[in-house]
Enzyme design. Structure first.
Site, PDB file in Angstrom:
ATOM      1  CD  GLU A  87      -2.912  -1.405   0.076  1.00  0.00           C
ATOM      2  OE1 GLU A  87      -2.954  -0.456  -0.709  1.00  0.00           O
ATOM      3  OE2 GLU A  87      -3.482  -2.542   0.038  1.00  0.00           O
TER       4      GLU A  87
ATOM      5  CB  CYS B  83      -1.630   7.179   1.874  1.00  0.00           C
ATOM      6  SG  CYS B  83      -2.619   6.228   2.326  1.00  0.00           S
TER       7      CYS B  83
END
Length: 469
Positions: free
Chosen positions: A214, A248
């Site tokens: 990720e 993010c």
């Protein structure tokens, strides 16, 4: 636990425990999930206080909204649906193999490793932990050295609420993280930067450890010609400024009609004044998490300004290096020579890129590495479909930001440069499971018709198969 030998001994101990119960009953898995829920509920204030102390200032409200709530929600979702997820999926065999039957049996991978980043240390530990436990695995977590107070607290709480063969938390610096990623896990999940993701994948490859990465990248927000403009600005500002942009999937830059550039700046300042009044004294705006990150962000700003970008502050507060307060700033007249347009920003700086046609905006997104998230603001359904079909991103929110990550029915993950694999809900259960294919041959069957020697009967049957195939 910082010694590679001790780390490997812990892994082997957990693997041995898993071999004694390789397919835990749902009651066992649910018990572990309830223990995790009790940990979060009983120590909510302590966890938030530790994160606040690590950041210098992280509002409790943001920790509750963006970390605690989705963590508890993920546990509740797994408790409601996990028993069904672990049920074998039975199917009929192909027509030529009837009356045989087939099935997929979800089987825990074994011992899962999770490497946790610093920006959302609670949720990005608990989220994948929930999915791994629901799938019947045992788990080792490596916490970030950049959140030392939270990491130490979480390690102590996990040791108190879980058996040492079920869940283990590891703390330590980069050398420990490297040793951790070199362990022969049955699956490894890493959340963090693309640069470190390369290193993790290379290290894991030595053991052929399957990985879920990720990562991040530059997530665009597109304001279409038919967008509700004020709504779009508000949601982009919200998505950018929670946790001071250290997210993010925060919008990394905005593509908008050329004639709305000034309008965006004006409206963003209104939104900023409403959401974060008196910024310098506002306890609800997070600090930059470390001196290193603060210096990186100010260097990005200085580089852009030095190369001709125009900087538009969203308030009157001054930057404060001592308290790592970095006021939000918009950037116009940016180009790809600037680091701010080449690197993921991960902070409260937001470039604005004008377009003349929506096709230019689509082409701009498609020409860049695939982002972790894409945000589209538009009312026209045909145009929404056009953008969705011509762009690639890990996940998309239409007419909002961030909230696709909170949907248990959607996998969360990247694509290409922004990562590989996904988790959350049933998708996470499958990530941390091996769906073992099983073929059950019927007692009376025609398999023997294809045994050698291969004579005329075999030839006729094979011709029939080839025609039907």
């Amino acid at each position: 636990m910082t010694d590679p030998v001790a780390l490997n001994e812990t892994l082997q101990r957990m693997r041995h425990a898993q071999s004694g119960n390789p397919l835990p009953a749902w009651s066992v898995r649910a018990g572990r999930l309830r223990a995790l829920r009790a940990l979060l509920r009983d120590h909510r204030a302590e966890l938030a206080a530790a994160i606040d102390a690590d950041f210098g200032r992280r509002p409790t409200q943001e920790t509750d909204l963006l970390e605690l709530f989705p963590s508890l929600s993920a546990i509740s979702h797994a408790l409601r649906h996990g028993r069904r997820w672990m049920t074998p999926r039975r199917r009929l065999a192909g027509a030529l193999f009837l009356p045989a039957r087939i099935e997929l049996r979800p089987q825990p991978r074994g011992v899962v490793g999770i490497i946790v980043p610093w920006n959302y240390p609670l949720y990005l530990a608990v989220g994948p932990l929930v999915d791994a436990l629901a799938a019947g695995n045992r788990v080792m977590l490596k916490m970030s050295e950049f959140t030392p107070r939270f990491s130490a607290l979480f390690a102590a709480l996990v040791a108190r609420h879980f058996h040492a063969d079920d869940v283990v938390v590891v703390t330590g610096a980069a050398d420990v993280a490297q040793a951790f990623s070199a362990l022969p896990f049955d699956h490894l999940l890493f959340t963090g930067s693309t640069a470190v993701g390369h290193q993790v994948m290379r290290t894991a490859a030595a053991n052929l450890t399957p990985v879920t990465l990720e990562l991040g990248g530059k997530s665009p927000a597109i304001i279409g010609p038919g967008a509700r403009f004020e709504h779009a600005v508000e949601r982009i500002v919200f998505g950018k400024l929670v946790n001071a942009g250290q997210t993010c999937i925060a919008p990394d830059y905005v593509l908008l009609p050329r004639d709305r550039m000034d309008d965006f700046v004006t409206e963003a300042r209104r939104v900023m004044a409403r959401m974060y009044p008196q910024l310098a004294q506002n306890g609800q705006y997070a600090s930059i998490a470390s001196d290193r990150q603060y210096q990186r962000l100010t260097a990005l700003l200085d580089d852009a300004r030095g190369r001709g970008a125009h900087v538009h502050p969203l308030g009157d507060a001054a930057a404060d290096a001592t308290h790592r307060l970095l006021p939000p700033q918009l950037l116009s007249r940016v180009d790809d020579s600037m680091a701010v347009m080449r690197e993921e920003i991960f902070g409260p700086l937001l470039p604005l890129l004008p377009y003349d046609t929506i096709d230019q905006a689509i082409a701009s997104v498609a020409a860049r590495p695939h982002p972790l998230a894409l945000y589209l603001f538009e009312s026209d359904k045909a145009l929404i479909e056009r953008v969705l079909s011509r762009t690639t991103a890990g996940g998309v929110s239409v007419n909002d930001t961030l909230y696709h990550i909170a949907q248990h029915g959607l996998p969360f993950g990247g694509v290409g440069a922004s990562g590989m694999g996904g988790y959350h809900g049933e998708a996470g259960f499958r990530t941390f499971s091996h769906l073992k294919p099983v073929f059950h041959q019927a007692r009376f069957n025609g398999a023997g018709l294809f045994n050698p020697p291969y004579g005329e009967r075999f030839r006729r049957l094979l011709d029939l198969l080839l025609r039907r195939g």
